[in-house]
Write an enzyme that holds these catalytic residues in place. Structure first.
Site, PDB file in Angstrom:
ATOM      1  CD  GLU A  88      -3.452  -2.640   7.423  1.00 33.96           C
ATOM      2  OE1 GLU A  88      -2.340  -2.869   6.949  1.00 33.96           O
ATOM      3  OE2 GLU A  88      -4.087  -1.600   7.214  1.00 33.96           O
ATOM      4  CG  HIS A 135      -5.730   1.793   5.316  1.00 35.92           C
ATOM      5  ND1 HIS A 135      -5.304   2.753   6.202  1.00 35.92           N
ATOM      6  CD2 HIS A 135      -4.677   0.958   5.126  1.00 35.92           C
ATOM      7  CE1 HIS A 135      -4.035   2.512   6.524  1.00 35.92           C
ATOM      8  NE2 HIS A 135      -3.632   1.424   5.888  1.00 35.92           N
ATOM      9  N   GLY A 138       2.548   2.208  10.704  1.00 41.73           N
ATOM     10  CA  GLY A 138       3.456   3.345  10.525  1.00 41.73           C
ATOM     11  C   GLY A 138       4.156   3.772  11.794  1.00 41.73           C
ATOM     12  CB  SER A 195       5.511  -1.752  11.821  1.00 42.33           C
ATOM     13  OG  SER A 195       5.031  -0.431  12.008  1.00 42.33           O
ATOM     14  CD  GLU A 248      -2.923   5.566   6.849  1.00 41.07           C
ATOM     15  OE1 GLU A 248      -2.890   5.679   5.617  1.00 41.07           O
ATOM     16  OE2 GLU A 248      -1.972   5.085   7.512  1.00 41.07           O
ATOM     17  CG  ASN A 250      -1.669   1.259   1.445  1.00 36.09           C
ATOM     18  OD1 ASN A 250      -1.756   2.075   0.532  1.00 36.09           O
ATOM     19  ND2 ASN A 250      -2.245   1.442   2.631  1.00 36.09           N
ATOM     20  CD1 TRP A 251       3.336   0.905  -3.031  1.00 33.51           C
ATOM     21  CD2 TRP A 251       3.344   2.143  -4.901  1.00 33.51           C
ATOM     22  NE1 TRP A 251       3.942   0.160  -4.005  1.00 33.51           N
ATOM     23  CE2 TRP A 251       3.961   0.896  -5.182  1.00 33.51           C
ATOM     24  CE3 TRP A 251       3.237   3.077  -5.930  1.00 33.51           C
ATOM     25  CZ2 TRP A 251       4.471   0.578  -6.443  1.00 33.51           C
ATOM     26  CZ3 TRP A 251       3.739   2.755  -7.185  1.00 33.51           C
ATOM     27  CH2 TRP A 251       4.352   1.519  -7.432  1.00 33.51           C
ATOM     28  CE  LYS A 252       0.080   3.472   4.823  1.00 36.93           C
ATOM     29  NZ  LYS A 252       0.077   3.671   6.254  1.00 36.93           N
ATOM     30  N   GLY A 312       2.898  -1.047   4.325  1.00 31.57           N
ATOM     31  CA  GLY A 312       2.919   0.376   4.009  1.00 31.57           C
ATOM     32  C   GLY A 312       4.350   0.828   3.743  1.00 31.57           C
ATOM     33  N   GLY A 313       5.009   1.316   4.777  1.00 35.40           N
ATOM     34  CA  GLY A 313       6.348   1.905   4.641  1.00 35.40           C
ATOM     35  C   GLY A 313       7.327   1.026   3.865  1.00 35.40           C
TER      36      GLY A 313
HETATM   37  C1  PEP Z   1      -0.691   0.118   6.196  1.00 32.96           C
HETATM   38  O1  PEP Z   1      -0.845   1.315   6.105  1.00 32.96           O
HETATM   39  O2  PEP Z   1      -1.534  -0.641   5.700  1.00 32.96           O
HETATM   40  C2  PEP Z   1       0.495  -0.377   6.889  1.00 32.96           C
HETATM   41  C3  PEP Z   1       0.497  -1.604   7.317  1.00 32.96           C
HETATM   42  O3  PEP Z   1       1.533   0.511   7.056  1.00 32.96           O
HETATM   43  P1  PEP Z   1       2.977   0.189   7.702  1.00 32.96           P
HETATM   44  O4  PEP Z   1       3.486  -1.073   7.082  1.00 32.96           O
HETATM   45  O5  PEP Z   1       3.815   1.368   7.335  1.00 32.96           O
HETATM   46  O6  PEP Z   1       2.774   0.059   9.169  1.00 32.96           O
END
Ligand code: PEP
Length: 252
Positions: free
Chosen positions: A167, A95, A173, A212, A97, A9-11, A233-234
């Site tokens: 999640e 998600h 994040g 993460s 967010e 997920n590049w956001k 994500g990251g």
């Molecule tokens: C996400 O936003 O779906 C996510 C899991 O982010 P991260 O890996 O950065 O925690």
């Protein structure tokens, strides 16, 4: 044995040149594994370009959000059929967010889930609790509410075409990861809720962990019996980091 899906997920990150480099790196380094599939979810404006770059290969394309409506006067929204038209097979819905920053309720998420399915997309339904909710011992209640809203609206058979991502909001994040045991407990609970409606659907359902996940913690998480992949994500923004997770999955 279920397959493993590693989804990025590049956001709201990336640009044309950087995306091309990232995708080229992912294609070049993707593990040759029958069991592990890779998926990238870029921002809307880049879907078509990334789709062209992925054409004919094994890496799939998804979007990060979708409208619950089919078409019409919904300024700024993107319809499910448009995502199909741009080459998407998957779309993330619910998600945290979207829920926390854009006020998406479980009912809205359920409508997006259904709209995605109706257009032939596979929804990735995100569920998960905040730190406050975990500390109040409400994790299962929160996950149940988010899951049941969709089961009631779409029916359990719809989960045959869907993916669920657990999640924990406190791990997204933040660099804090749920331990394999903490994640496994919730994944097993989610599978149990689905099994209460349809054991076959539950058995086949991919449940991803997100929060993460990185190359150095992926193996521990992915080796749990009910963790079938990751929503990243990251660590999905650099080919090397994303591929380290994919490689850990391919070694299981
Ligand atoms: C996400 O936003 O779906 C996510 C899991 O982010 P991260 O890996 O950065 O925690």
């Amino acid at each position: 044995m279920r397959n493993i899906l590693i989804a990025g997920n590049w956001k709201m990150n990336g640009d044309t040149a950087g995306n091309a480099e990232l995708v080229a790196g992912i294609i070049a380094g993707a593990p040759r594994s029958e069991r592990v599939s890779l998926l990238v979810c870029p921002p809307y404006p880049y879907l078509s370009a990334v789709s062209s770059q992925l054409a004919g290969g094994a890496v799939s394309l998804g979007a990060q959000n979708v409208s619950e409506h089919e078409a019409g006067a919904f300024t700024g929204e993107v319809a499910p059929a448009m995502l199909r038209d741009c080459g998407c097979d998957y779309v993330i819905v619910g998600h945290s967010e979207r829920r926390s920053l854009y006020g998406e309720s479980s009912d809205v998420v359920a409508r997006k889930f259904q709209a995605a399915l109706d257009a032939g997309l596979r929804p990735i339904l995100c569920v998960g609790e905040t730190l406050e909710e975990r500390e109040a011992d409400r994790t299962e209640d929160v996950v149940d509410e988010q899951l049941n809203a969709v089961i009631e609206a779409a029916g359990i058979a719809a989960f045959g075409e869907a993916v669920v991502a657990y999640e924990p909001v406190w791990a997204i994040g933040t660099g804090k990861t749920a331990s394999p045991g903490q994640a496994q407990d919730v994944h097993a609970h989610i599978r149990g809720v689905v099994a209460g409606h349809d054991p076959d659907v539950a058995d086949r359902l991919l449940i991803l962990y997100g929060g993460s996940m990185k190359g150095d913690n992926a193996a521990g998480l992915l080796s749990m019996p009910d963790i079938d992949g990751g929503l990243i994500g990251g660590a999905s923004l650099k080919a090397e980091d994303f591929l380290a997770i994919a490689a850990a999955a391919a070694q299981l």
